[in-house]
Scaffold this motif. Structure first.
Motif, PDB file in Angstrom:
ATOM      1  N   ASP A 192      10.380   7.553  -8.412  1.00 32.28           N
ATOM      2  CA  ASP A 192       9.992   8.839  -8.818  1.00 32.28           C
ATOM      3  C   ASP A 192       9.217   9.494  -7.741  1.00 32.28           C
ATOM      4  O   ASP A 192       9.267   8.743  -6.692  1.00 32.28           O
ATOM      5  N   ASP A 193       9.147  11.026  -7.774  1.00 33.13           N
ATOM      6  CA  ASP A 193       8.584  11.848  -6.729  1.00 33.13           C
ATOM      7  C   ASP A 193       6.942  11.496  -6.307  1.00 33.13           C
ATOM      8  O   ASP A 193       6.397  11.646  -5.453  1.00 33.13           O
ATOM      9  N   ASP A 194       6.424  10.665  -7.238  1.00 40.79           N
ATOM     10  CA  ASP A 194       5.122  10.060  -6.973  1.00 40.79           C
ATOM     11  C   ASP A 194       4.886   8.803  -6.409  1.00 40.79           C
ATOM     12  O   ASP A 194       4.057   8.219  -6.300  1.00 40.79           O
ATOM     13  N   GLY A 195       6.066   8.308  -5.955  1.00 34.81           N
ATOM     14  CA  GLY A 195       6.047   6.937  -5.303  1.00 34.81           C
ATOM     15  C   GLY A 195       5.725   5.774  -6.317  1.00 34.81           C
ATOM     16  O   GLY A 195       5.108   4.902  -5.836  1.00 34.81           O
ATOM     17  N   GLY A 196       5.967   5.859  -7.631  1.00 30.14           N
ATOM     18  CA  GLY A 196       5.856   4.788  -8.653  1.00 30.14           C
ATOM     19  C   GLY A 196       6.457   3.667  -8.226  1.00 30.14           C
ATOM     20  O   GLY A 196       6.078   2.746  -8.811  1.00 30.14           O
ATOM     21  N   HIS A 197       7.538   3.528  -7.411  1.00 29.59           N
ATOM     22  CA  HIS A 197       7.965   2.340  -6.845  1.00 29.59           C
ATOM     23  C   HIS A 197       7.427   1.698  -5.832  1.00 29.59           C
ATOM     24  O   HIS A 197       7.740   0.488  -5.534  1.00 29.59           O
ATOM     25  N   PHE A 198       6.405   2.138  -5.353  1.00 33.63           N
ATOM     26  CA  PHE A 198       5.425   1.407  -4.508  1.00 33.63           C
ATOM     27  C   PHE A 198       4.156   0.697  -5.073  1.00 33.63           C
ATOM     28  O   PHE A 198       3.421   1.523  -5.333  1.00 33.63           O
ATOM     29  N   TYR A 200     -10.865  10.466  -1.644  1.00 34.26           N
ATOM     30  CA  TYR A 200      -9.617  10.727  -2.403  1.00 34.26           C
ATOM     31  C   TYR A 200      -8.352  10.657  -1.481  1.00 34.26           C
ATOM     32  O   TYR A 200      -8.311  10.562  -0.376  1.00 34.26           O
ATOM     33  N   SER A 201      -7.137  10.612  -2.483  1.00 33.95           N
ATOM     34  CA  SER A 201      -6.011  10.583  -1.696  1.00 33.95           C
ATOM     35  C   SER A 201      -5.612   9.102  -1.193  1.00 33.95           C
ATOM     36  O   SER A 201      -6.337   8.183  -1.410  1.00 33.95           O
ATOM     37  N   LYS A 203      -4.161  -0.658  -9.267  1.00 34.53           N
ATOM     38  CA  LYS A 203      -2.849  -0.912  -8.730  1.00 34.53           C
ATOM     39  C   LYS A 203      -2.566   0.185  -7.616  1.00 34.53           C
ATOM     40  O   LYS A 203      -3.410   1.001  -7.126  1.00 34.53           O
ATOM     41  N   GLN A 204      -1.443  -0.161  -7.025  1.00 31.53           N
ATOM     42  CA  GLN A 204      -0.721   0.531  -5.578  1.00 31.53           C
ATOM     43  C   GLN A 204      -1.730   0.452  -4.686  1.00 31.53           C
ATOM     44  O   GLN A 204      -2.311   1.624  -4.289  1.00 31.53           O
ATOM     45  N   ALA A 263      -7.991   3.086 -12.866  1.00 36.64           N
ATOM     46  CA  ALA A 263      -7.347   2.810 -14.057  1.00 36.64           C
ATOM     47  C   ALA A 263      -6.883   4.368 -14.696  1.00 36.64           C
ATOM     48  O   ALA A 263      -5.900   4.229 -15.354  1.00 36.64           O
ATOM     49  N   ASP A 264      -7.597   5.202 -14.181  1.00 36.34           N
ATOM     50  CA  ASP A 264      -7.094   6.665 -14.570  1.00 36.34           C
ATOM     51  C   ASP A 264      -6.127   7.322 -13.742  1.00 36.34           C
ATOM     52  O   ASP A 264      -5.689   8.453 -14.011  1.00 36.34           O
ATOM     53  N   GLY A 265      -5.395   6.641 -13.021  1.00 37.66           N
ATOM     54  CA  GLY A 265      -4.297   6.957 -12.173  1.00 37.66           C
ATOM     55  C   GLY A 265      -4.660   7.901 -10.773  1.00 37.66           C
ATOM     56  O   GLY A 265      -3.677   8.464 -10.231  1.00 37.66           O
TER      57      GLY A 265
END
Ligand code: FUB
Length: 339
Positions: free
Chosen positions: A56-62, A148-149, A96-97, A119-121
């Motif tokens: 996805d565009d949010d880099g969910g695959h990383f 942040y970020s 994660k991530q 945990a809140d993303g």
């Protein structure tokens, strides 16, 4: 190079023309932050893994879970895997991530900085401390207050102060912040508005907190105007790195969706910086991320590409090439697969 699929023949040809080969082949590694500690090169990369997570565009695959540290006697020597230095399960605040990290040394202690999602993303940046450059590192129980970020890069200046540069757009969530405050409704500014910048904050004496509120780093064009958000070929996207050459501060970074590594210079660590040019043209794979380090009287660019994995964007391999300065302090552009 970046936004496309390759045939096996094309990848073979690119691998053959590549100006450097992967430093690590037994695991996938990316986002290399290189430093000279104890006379050797230490590389702090992300550890890419395949989890089957959707793209996805949010880099969910990383979906990285841990970090390995690598050591080289010199840039052309083999990269020795020093093992796992930190795992997400050992970081109380992180879920994660585990994305692009960096490290710094002060007074004989080593500080490992890393972003991760809570945990809140929401991404924050944490620090873990060790006695050796290769770790292991013991994480602080909480993320750095006010961080942040993503993509921390820590620069030690000649006067003994340390600064953290950070921030990444899209999956890195930087576009959600204005004046250091998160608002889910915020997006990137309109094309004619000033681009968002990386953030910089001086670190506290114990290296574990910000000593000041993060400031936004402005990059100016040749006429002294801030780069615009629509200037995708030059505006800041992610992956900041700071180094000093002949007394000038060089901020280098990725332009993200145009896949270039660019740089801008200033006479102080906060800027404003003036855009100077391209360091590395696009590599195979969507992301491009680097560090710059001096070793043996020469300058080196550590970066990554996805050739080894056959072009899989989240399975990358770190590489290194020599970097050259021209007499006026500009950096000669490198083409990863020849010109
Ligand atoms: O490795 C995950 C992300 O991809 C990094 O944080 C970005 O800089 C990009 O390289």
């Amino acid at each position: 190079m970046a936004d496309r699929e390759y045939t096996e023949a094309e990848l073979k040809e690119l691998a053959g023309k590549a100006i450097s080969q992967p430093l690590v082949t037994h695991i996938y590694t990316a986002d290399p932050s290189a430093h000279v500690f104890e006379g050797k090169l230490y590389i702090y990369p992300s550890h890419d893994i395949e989890t089957g997570a959707a793209f996805d565009d949010d880099g969910g695959h990383f979906q990285m879970e841990d970090y390995h540290v690598f050591r080289q006697a010199s840039p052309d020597a083999p990269a020795e895997d020093c093992g796992v230095a930190l795992h997400v399960k050992d970081v109380p605040w992180a879920a994660k991530q585990m994305w692009a990290p960096d490290a710094a040394c002060k007074d004989g202690k080593y500080y490992f900085y890393f972003p991760a999602k809570r945990a809140d993303g929401i991404f924050q940046i944490g620090v873990a401390v060790g006695d050796r450059p290769e770790g292991p590192f013991k994480p602080e129980p909480e993320a750095i207050k006010g961080s942040y970020s993503i993509d921390p890069a820590v620069f030690g200046d000649d006067d003994g102060e340390y600064y953290m540069y950070f921030g990444g757009l899209w999956g890195g969530q930087l576009q959600k912040y204005r004046d250091n405050r998160y608002d889910a409704a915020h997006e990137e500014p309109g094309d004619d508005e000033p681009a968002l910048g990386a953030r910089v904050a001086r670190l506290s004496a114990d290296m574990k907190q910000f000593a000041e509120a993060p400031r936004e780093v402005v990059i100016l064009d040749e006429a002294g105007r801030p780069l615009k958000a629509g200037d995708h070929a030059r505006r800041y996207f992610e992956g900041p790195w700071m180094h000093k050459y002949n007394g000038t501060y060089y901020l280098s970074y990725s332009t993200g969706n145009t896949h270039q590594l660019c740089y801008a210079t200033a006479d102080n660590p906060y800027g404003p910086f003036t855009y100077r040019g391209v360091i590395l043209t696009p590599v195979v794979g969507w992301t491009t991320h680097h560090s710059i380090v001096e070793f043996g009287g020469k300058w080196w660019l550590y970066y990554h590409d996805s050739v080894l994995s056959g072009g899989v964007t989240h399975l990358r391999s770190i590489k290194v090439s020599e970097l050259h300065y021209e007499a006026d302090g500009s950096i000669r552009t490198l083409h990863p697969y020849g010109s």
